[in-house]
Design a protein around this motif. Structure first.
Motif, PDB file in Angstrom:
ATOM      1  N   LEU A 170       0.882  -1.026  -0.127  1.00  0.00           N
ATOM      2  CA  LEU A 170       0.025   0.087  -0.150  1.00  0.00           C
ATOM      3  C   LEU A 170       0.881   1.281   0.134  1.00  0.00           C
ATOM      4  N   VAL A 171       1.910   1.236   0.989  1.00  0.00           N
ATOM      5  CA  VAL A 171       2.707   2.582   1.001  1.00  0.00           C
ATOM      6  C   VAL A 171       3.560   2.474  -0.373  1.00  0.00           C
ATOM      7  N   LYS A 172       3.997   1.329  -0.658  1.00  0.00           N
ATOM      8  CA  LYS A 172       5.208   1.519  -1.924  1.00  0.00           C
ATOM      9  C   LYS A 172       4.502   1.934  -2.924  1.00  0.00           C
ATOM     10  N   GLU A 173       3.211   1.493  -3.374  1.00  0.00           N
ATOM     11  CA  GLU A 173       2.645   1.919  -4.331  1.00  0.00           C
ATOM     12  C   GLU A 173       2.093   3.318  -4.451  1.00  0.00           C
ATOM     13  N   ASN A 174       1.771   3.912  -3.254  1.00  0.00           N
ATOM     14  CA  ASN A 174       1.436   5.091  -3.038  1.00  0.00           C
ATOM     15  C   ASN A 174       2.425   5.853  -2.708  1.00  0.00           C
ATOM     16  N   GLN A 175       3.705   6.098  -3.147  1.00  0.00           N
ATOM     17  CA  GLN A 175       4.664   6.955  -2.590  1.00  0.00           C
ATOM     18  C   GLN A 175       4.468   8.163  -1.925  1.00  0.00           C
ATOM     19  N   GLY A 176       5.006   8.188  -0.676  1.00  0.00           N
ATOM     20  CA  GLY A 176       4.630   9.250   0.238  1.00  0.00           C
ATOM     21  C   GLY A 176       5.277  10.664  -0.126  1.00  0.00           C
ATOM     22  N   MET A 177       5.051  11.728   0.719  1.00  0.00           N
ATOM     23  CA  MET A 177       5.360  12.757   0.651  1.00  0.00           C
ATOM     24  C   MET A 177       7.047  13.033   0.154  1.00  0.00           C
ATOM     25  N   GLU A 178       8.010  12.238   0.906  1.00  0.00           N
ATOM     26  CA  GLU A 178       9.317  12.630   0.755  1.00  0.00           C
ATOM     27  C   GLU A 178       9.453  11.935  -0.847  1.00  0.00           C
ATOM     28  N   GLY A 179       8.880  11.074  -1.142  1.00  0.00           N
ATOM     29  CA  GLY A 179       9.226  10.502  -2.531  1.00  0.00           C
ATOM     30  C   GLY A 179      10.574   9.751  -2.855  1.00  0.00           C
ATOM     31  N   GLU A 180      11.408   9.386  -1.674  1.00  0.00           N
ATOM     32  CA  GLU A 180      12.483   8.881  -1.686  1.00  0.00           C
ATOM     33  C   GLU A 180      12.759   7.661  -0.743  1.00  0.00           C
ATOM     34  N   TYR A 188      10.042  -2.524   6.295  1.00  0.00           N
ATOM     35  CA  TYR A 188       8.866  -2.101   6.346  1.00  0.00           C
ATOM     36  C   TYR A 188       8.748  -0.811   7.403  1.00  0.00           C
ATOM     37  N   TRP A 189       9.161  -1.184   8.433  1.00  0.00           N
ATOM     38  CA  TRP A 189       9.266   0.207   9.419  1.00  0.00           C
ATOM     39  C   TRP A 189       9.913   1.300   9.189  1.00  0.00           C
ATOM     40  N   TYR A 190      11.344   1.064   8.827  1.00  0.00           N
ATOM     41  CA  TYR A 190      12.389   1.908   8.662  1.00  0.00           C
ATOM     42  C   TYR A 190      12.501   2.436   7.281  1.00  0.00           C
ATOM     43  N   GLU A 191      12.354   1.708   6.243  1.00  0.00           N
ATOM     44  CA  GLU A 191      12.401   1.940   4.914  1.00  0.00           C
ATOM     45  C   GLU A 191      11.190   2.414   4.409  1.00  0.00           C
ATOM     46  N   THR A 192      10.109   1.570   4.418  1.00  0.00           N
ATOM     47  CA  THR A 192       8.870   1.793   3.686  1.00  0.00           C
ATOM     48  C   THR A 192       8.184   2.871   4.341  1.00  0.00           C
ATOM     49  N   LEU A 193       8.161   2.988   5.686  1.00  0.00           N
ATOM     50  CA  LEU A 193       7.329   4.055   6.441  1.00  0.00           C
ATOM     51  C   LEU A 193       8.209   5.143   6.746  1.00  0.00           C
ATOM     52  N   GLY A 194       9.459   5.062   6.596  1.00  0.00           N
ATOM     53  CA  GLY A 194      10.352   6.101   6.795  1.00  0.00           C
ATOM     54  C   GLY A 194      10.698   6.434   8.399  1.00  0.00           C
ATOM     55  N   ALA A 221      -3.619   7.687  17.540  1.00  0.00           N
ATOM     56  CA  ALA A 221      -2.600   6.955  18.600  1.00  0.00           C
ATOM     57  C   ALA A 221      -1.369   6.559  18.068  1.00  0.00           C
ATOM     58  N   VAL A 222      -1.560   6.027  16.753  1.00  0.00           N
ATOM     59  CA  VAL A 222      -0.287   5.620  15.975  1.00  0.00           C
ATOM     60  C   VAL A 222       0.476   6.913  15.826  1.00  0.00           C
ATOM     61  N   TRP A 223      -0.064   8.086  15.144  1.00  0.00           N
ATOM     62  CA  TRP A 223       0.637   9.107  14.960  1.00  0.00           C
ATOM     63  C   TRP A 223       1.201   9.790  15.959  1.00  0.00           C
ATOM     64  N   ARG A 224       0.678   9.679  17.339  1.00  0.00           N
ATOM     65  CA  ARG A 224       1.231  10.300  18.441  1.00  0.00           C
ATOM     66  C   ARG A 224       2.417   9.572  19.030  1.00  0.00           C
ATOM     67  N   ASN A 225       2.164   8.180  18.657  1.00  0.00           N
ATOM     68  CA  ASN A 225       3.200   7.121  19.597  1.00  0.00           C
ATOM     69  C   ASN A 225       4.419   6.944  18.484  1.00  0.00           C
ATOM     70  N   LEU A 226       3.965   6.175  17.387  1.00  0.00           N
ATOM     71  CA  LEU A 226       4.819   5.571  16.486  1.00  0.00           C
ATOM     72  C   LEU A 226       5.580   6.434  15.536  1.00  0.00           C
ATOM     73  N   PHE A 227       4.708   7.524  15.211  1.00  0.00           N
ATOM     74  CA  PHE A 227       5.314   8.616  14.416  1.00  0.00           C
ATOM     75  C   PHE A 227       5.735   9.874  15.190  1.00  0.00           C
ATOM     76  N   ASN A 228       5.940   9.606  16.459  1.00  0.00           N
ATOM     77  CA  ASN A 228       6.420  10.647  17.288  1.00  0.00           C
ATOM     78  C   ASN A 228       5.510  12.207  17.040  1.00  0.00           C
TER      79      ASN A 228
END
Lengths: 339, 146
Positions: free
Chosen positions: A55-65, A148-154, A248-255
């Protein structure tokens, strides 16, 4: 005696999941697991059946890298401990016999004893390895889950992020443990969280080089506060809706990072719901015996039809109650096969 | 650019309709995201976002970020593409429609867990303030564990 968790089982997928719950999702393949499922008739075919990773890989995120995680940060210690029994070494037969006799004579509650090796060792190992930076022994690259956590989700590859990822998986297990009978569920939770913090202490000392006990304790207290806050947030999200869970995910996992990609948030929410669905289909006995393993972010879970659920149950009965007379004392259990 | 602006307006509308968090956190998702995208849609400043304390590294190397968290106009094309924005709107729609909770229904087995049958009701009662814990019930939980 009960089987100790093996190193191999930490990376394996149980047969039940492989056959019934998670057909591996191939990139771009919109595969419907069950033609009779309600979803296959009503679903939005464009994006329902891709794994969180795709899902994330196909819809490249904001940073695009693509972020690359350096293997210099790889964990140097053993996954669990130096104890050989945590890596599949079996006790000698005579020791097993003594264990059986002691259990029988003192009428020990094996379900309580089992909490240590299952929740404190096997399940903690599963939680820990999700966000651990380490090489996959087969490919020599970063493991799929860490990628997945570090490279795909950044996410930033730091100790604090690893803690948040492990905490998220620990909470997922907590949700299932609450559904066990009270005295067993509480014991499983206790063993899991005890092992989590004792392992953190070891990692802070050996890998982060914090030798001062006072500073280490301060960090541990800080992490404990984070754990309480995160569990509250995730519980609220679980019992209400996806959006609250995403907060909750945004506040904790994404700091609480402002520049967050919503596709990444959606992916993690989907990932969590998938795990909880699998857990809801498992009986107490299966879960208590350590038959659960986290679904990989590369996989998709499809809803089970009634027929499949029935088949699954039959299989579980076959596995656990095929011949009770041959069952050793330590393999007996009061945990339900129906709940 | 106009395409970006119309997509930005649409995204900002959706963000405006998001519910606020039930608990009073130091930073709100809705508010921070509004401030992030408001310049794209040409909307006025509405919320004051508390800045996080700078880390030691940031203080030493002077890597302090500007106070305003919104995307600056010159960064629009660099940071965002129409495709990104469309995907983000789609994801926000999926989350708002509660799609995954409805698809992966867990039932009463996990929502009313046998070990703690009223765990989530008590939690939500406390968060929403509808059914607050009494001193006695809180003490009972501490002593007996449930």
């Amino acid at each position: 005696m009960y089987r100790l968790p093996t190193r191999r089982s930490l990376v394996g997928i149980s047969a039940l999941r492989q056959h019934y719950l998670t057909p591996t999702c191939v990139r771009n393949q919109r595969y419907f697991g069950h033609s009779s499922s309600v979803l296959s008739k009503t679903s939005d075919k464009d994006d329902n059946f891709v794994s969180p990773n795709v899902l994330v890989k196909e819809n490249q995120g904001m940073e695009g890298e693509d972020k690359q995680v350096s293997m210099d940060k790889a964990s140097k210690g053993p996954l669990l401990s130096d104890n050989k029994y945590e890596y599949g070494v079996k006790l000698p037969a005579w020791q097993e016999k003594i264990g059986e006799v002691v259990t029988s004579v003192f009428r020990l509650d094996v379900d309580r004893i089992r909490a240590g090796p299952i929740a404190g060792s096997l399940y903690y190992g599963y939680c820990k390895e999700q966000g651990l930076i380490q090489k996959d022994p087969t490919t020599g690259e970063l493991t799929k889950t860490a990628s997945y956590w570090y490279e795909t989700l950044g996410l930033e590859p730091t100790f604090a992020t690893w803690f948040q990822i492990t905490l998220l998986h620990t909470w997922i297990l907590f949700v299932r443990m609450r559904a066990m009978p009270f005295k067993y569920g509480k014991n499983y939770q206790q063993k899991l969280v005890d092992r989590f913090f004792s392992d953190m202490e070891i990692r802070l000392t050996n890998e982060m080089n914090i030798t001062s006990g006072r500073i280490r304790d301060q960090y541990l207290k800080e992490f404990h506060t984070q754990l309480r806050g995160a569990v509250l947030g995730y519980d609220e999200g679980f019992s209400t809706d996806d959006l609250t869970l995403a907060y909750a995910v945004w506040r904790n996992l994404f700091n609480a990072k402002t520049e967050v990609d919503y596709v990444a948030l959606e992916s993690v929410v989907r990932y969590i719901r998938m795990q909880l669905y699998v857990l809801s289909k498992m009986s107490d006995r299966e879960f208590g015996f350590g038959k659960f393993a986290f679904v990989s972010p590369d996989e998709v879970v499809y809803r089970l039809t009634e027929q499949e659920e029935k088949l699954l149950k039959e299989r579980v009965y076959q596995e656990f109650e095929s011949d009770p007379s041959k069952m050793t004392i330590s393999n007996r259990s009061k945990l339900s096969l129906d709940n | 650019m106009s395409n970006l602006k119309s997509l930005g307006t649409s995204l900002l509308n959706k963000i405006n309709h998001l519910p606020k968090e039930r608990l009073n956190y130091s930073i709100s998702f809705k508010e921070s995201q509004y401030e992030r995208f408001r310049t794209l849609a040409g909307a006025p400043k509405k919320y004051v976002i508390k800045q996080k304390k700078p880390s030691v590294k940031e203080i030493i190397f002077r890597r302090l970020k500007p106070q305003d968290i919104s995307i600056r106009p010159e960064e629009f094309s660099e940071k965002l593409s129409p495709e990104n924005l469309k995907q983000m709107i789609h994801s926000l729609d999926n989350l708002s429609s509660n799609k995954f909770a409805q698809y992966y229904k867990v039932g009463d087995k996990l929502m009313k867990p046998s070990g703690y049958p009223d765990y989530y009701q008590r939690l939500m009662g406390e968060i929403q303030g509808t059914n607050r814990e009494s001193w006695f019930s809180a003490f009972r939980t501490v002593v007996f564990g449930k």
